[in-house]
Scaffold this active site. Structure first.
Site, PDB file in Angstrom:
ATOM      1  N   ASP A   1      47.496  38.741  43.054  1.00 11.86           N
ATOM      2  CA  ASP A   1      46.267  38.497  42.161  1.00 11.86           C
ATOM      3  C   ASP A   1      46.646  38.174  41.124  1.00 11.86           C
ATOM      4  OD1 ASP A   1      43.509  38.780  41.612  1.00 11.86           O
ATOM      5  OD2 ASP A   1      44.067  40.640  40.521  1.00 11.86           O
TER       6      ASP A   1
ATOM      7  N   ASP B   1      44.692  44.621  42.041  1.00 12.16           N
ATOM      8  CA  ASP B   1      44.139  45.571  41.115  1.00 12.16           C
ATOM      9  C   ASP B   1      42.537  45.766  41.251  1.00 12.16           C
ATOM     10  OD1 ASP B   1      42.941  42.844  39.944  1.00 12.16           O
ATOM     11  OD2 ASP B   1      42.311  44.519  38.359  1.00 12.16           O
TER      12      ASP B   1
END
Length: 226
Positions: A8, A175
């Protein structure tokens, strides 16, 4: 252990001020296997990151809605762009705002989903999205309106097929709620310490460090198989 890597951007490669930590550049370039940038951002952002890193354009954009793998040479679209556009139109017609100002740079290049600023009312957005069979995901950076059957794991399945590997061979690092399916599908999923409960619950391990420090820690732990 070195394996294909899916990572990410926001909250994972960044610092708390949302800027990318430059230490991650060399770490990504040095990774001795496929690297896939998997983000909720629109297509130009991960493509630009890959270009400036001098790495192959292997990207999952818009939470799995748009996928490109350089060896294949084609963009694969997942999802329902018409549904996202309909939600935007109805939300604005109801008197709400997407929240990005007169020139919407956030959605300008978005092709399969819609992003709404988190300062905007969520309840009516969810109701309108439900009417159109769309999901709303809170990434901590925006509310993303997307096809209910599409996520980063969908994107990883597409990428893996195009690269000739299996999703379970990947290490994934993220996250946020929109990383949860990706972390579950990958063979090893790391959530950085600043991750939300969704990502933590989906991950195989949570790093001690946050943000980019957590990403670098995850790479070290993956290499050491711990």
């Amino acid at each position: 252990m070195v394996a294909p890597l899916a990572v990410d951007i926001d909250g994972t490669l960044t610092r708390p001020d949302k800027s990318i930590d430059p230490r991650v550049f060399d770490a990504i370039r040095a990774w001795d296997d496929h690297v896939v940038i998997a983000t909720g951002k629109s297509f130009p952002y991960p493509v630009g990151l890959c270009e400036f890193l001098g790495m192959p354009l292997n990207v999952i954009a818009e939470n799995g809605g748009a996928v490109y793998v350089e060896p294949a040479g084609e963009v694969v679209y997942n999802g329902d762009p018409e549904g996202a556009a309909a939600v935007a139109e109805e939300y604005v017609a109801a008197g709400y705002d997407l929240g990005w100002g007169a020139v919407d740079m956030v959605n300008r290049w978005r092709e399969t989903e819609l992003a709404v600023d988190r300062d905007q009312p969520l309840e009516p957005l969810v109701a309108i999205a439900d009417d159109h069979g769309m999901d709303v995901v809170d990434t901590g950076y925006a509310y993303h309106v997307k096809d209910a059957g599409v996520d980063k794991a969908t994107g990883l399945e597409t990428v893996a097929e195009l690269l000739g590997v299996v999703p379970s061979s990947f290490i994934a690092i993220g996250d946020s709620e929109n990383d949860a399916e990706l972390l579950e599908l990958a063979g090893t999923g790391f959530a950085v310490a600043n991750a939300d409960a969704h990502a933590r619950g989906a991950a195989d391990a949570v790093t001690d460090a946050s943000f980019a420090d957590g990403f670098l820690e995850a790479l070290d732990r993956a290499r050491d198989n711990r």
